[in-house]
Design a protein around this motif. Structure first.
Motif, PDB file in Angstrom:
ATOM      1  N   HIS A 255       0.937  -1.273   0.181  1.00  0.00           N
ATOM      2  CA  HIS A 255      -0.015  -0.095   0.027  1.00  0.00           C
ATOM      3  C   HIS A 255       0.912   1.453  -0.188  1.00  0.00           C
ATOM      4  N   ASP A 256       2.154   1.357   0.508  1.00  0.00           N
ATOM      5  CA  ASP A 256       2.977   2.381   0.224  1.00  0.00           C
ATOM      6  C   ASP A 256       3.523   2.509  -0.980  1.00  0.00           C
ATOM      7  N   SER A 259       0.354   3.991  -4.132  1.00  0.00           N
ATOM      8  CA  SER A 259      -0.220   5.225  -3.416  1.00  0.00           C
ATOM      9  C   SER A 259      -0.057   6.415  -4.309  1.00  0.00           C
ATOM     10  N   GLY A 262       3.805   7.047  -3.973  1.00  0.00           N
ATOM     11  CA  GLY A 262       4.515   5.873  -3.929  1.00  0.00           C
ATOM     12  C   GLY A 262       5.796   5.954  -3.439  1.00  0.00           C
TER      13      GLY A 262
END
Ligand code: DOR
Ligand code: ZN
Length: 345
Positions: A255-256, A259, A262
């Motif tokens: 999820h990081d 994003s 990112g």
């Protein structure tokens, strides 16, 4: 008959383990593949002293699976306030293997990095005197410099003057991504070496941007044009002792990466050797893989070569879509692809 390649146990001369649950999830991957690894200090807050490095080393050692032999080699993060005596003491004690120069703002957790190399000239002079290697993230950070030019500009503005001023300093130009970096390293003395990641041997910038944006192909320094990838493949497989293996494996949770802002970093630890060896195979240079993976690095760092061997076999294996990463999953390099080599267990 299955084609196999047995080499002296290799090391990873540049990698990120993070801390806490993520570290405990990723350490076993590296410990399975490598005997030692140079561990990057860009934690939050960063590992800026030999005491912090000693404590971090303990946490890593505790995460190595029972029965596996693996030695983390620690680095200290240079800041404008670094203390030469502390670095020298850490190096003499064997706590520190090298120091790391992040230009402030260059990448993940580099905000505390060096704002001007002039600010650390005393520390660098001391390092040159005692033979302590300097690991360098080679990118300028000025907003006006195009991200694809930041490595080449760093060579001209920072690295060349630094090497001219301190010709004895051992410098590892890390995760090089350009033809200009290869030319610089080739033209420099024996105390200038470079690491090359698997991703920069496999991908160019089209792989990040064509047909949709691919956050898991994004790392820093960012992959460049095809001509640069080809120069790196030639450097890695060409037999020069100045180039060695450094994965820059940089885990970030899915999820990081996926994003609207990112994170930079490619997690290649689980299949690093397989990824590299396929390049050497494609280039007809399997006979040069051992030097790149297991000999050039320790010789440059003046460390003993490892005992023991690992065997790679030319057997296809699928890379999973994701692997466990502590609090959340991580997408590994080559996710969903079939690699043509595997590490024999
Ligand atoms: O892509 C990168 N990720 N490059 C770096 O220099 C740092 C690393 C990280 O720590 O995530
Ligand atoms: Zn790195």
């Amino acid at each position: 008959m299955t084609k196999t390649l047995t080499i002296r146990r290799p090391d990873d001369w540049h990698l990120h383990f993070r801390d806490g649950d993520t570290m405990r999830a990723v350490v076993p991957h590296t410990a399975r593949q490598f005997a030692r690894a140079i561990v990057m200090p860009n934690l939050s807050p960063p590992v800026t002293t030999s005491a912090l490095a000693a404590a971090y080393r303990e946490r890593i050692v505790d995460a190595v699976p029972e029965g596996v032999e693996f030695t983390p080699l620690m680095t200290a993060y240079l800041t404008d306030e670094s203390n030469a005596d502390d670095f020298a003491a850490g190096f003499a004690d064997g706590v520190l293997t090298a120091a790391k120069l992040y230009p402030a703002g260059a990448t993940t957790n580099s905000a505390h990095g060096v704002t001007d190399v002039a600010n650390i000239s005393g520390v660098l002079e001391r390092m040159a005197e005692i033979g302590m290697p300097l690991c360098v993230h080679g990118e300028v950070t000025h907003a006006a410099i195009d991200i694809f030019d930041r490595e080449a500009v760093f060579i001209e503005r920072v690295l060349q003057p630094l090497v001219a001023r301190l010709p004895e300093l051992k410098v590892i130009f890390e995760h090089i991504t350009t033809r200009q970096a290869v030319e610089f390293v080739d033209a420099s003395g024996a105390n200038i070496a470079a690491t090359i990641t698997p991703q920069h041997l496999h991908i160019n910038r089209n792989d990040i941007l064509v047909g949709g944006i691919r956050p898991h192909m994004y790392c820093l320094p960012v992959a460049k044009r095809e001509e640069h990838r080809l120069a790196l493949r030639e450097a890695a497989t060409g037999g020069s002792a100045k180039y060695f293996l450094g994965t820059d494996s940089a885990p970030h949770h899915r999820h990081d990466k996926e994003s609207d802002c990112g994170c930079a970093g490619i997690f290649n630890a689980p299949y690093a050797l397989e990824s590299y060896v396929s390049v050497f195979d494609e280039e007809g240079a399997l006979d040069r893989f051992e030097a790149f993976a297991s000999e050039n690095g320790p010789r440059f760092y003046s460390l003993p070569l490892n005992e023991g061997t690992v065997t790679l076999e030319k057997v296809a294996q699928e890379v999973p879509a994701s692997v466990a990463g502590g609090a959340a999953e991580i997408v590994p390099f080559h996710a969903g692809e079939t690699l043509s080599w595997r590490l024999a267990s």
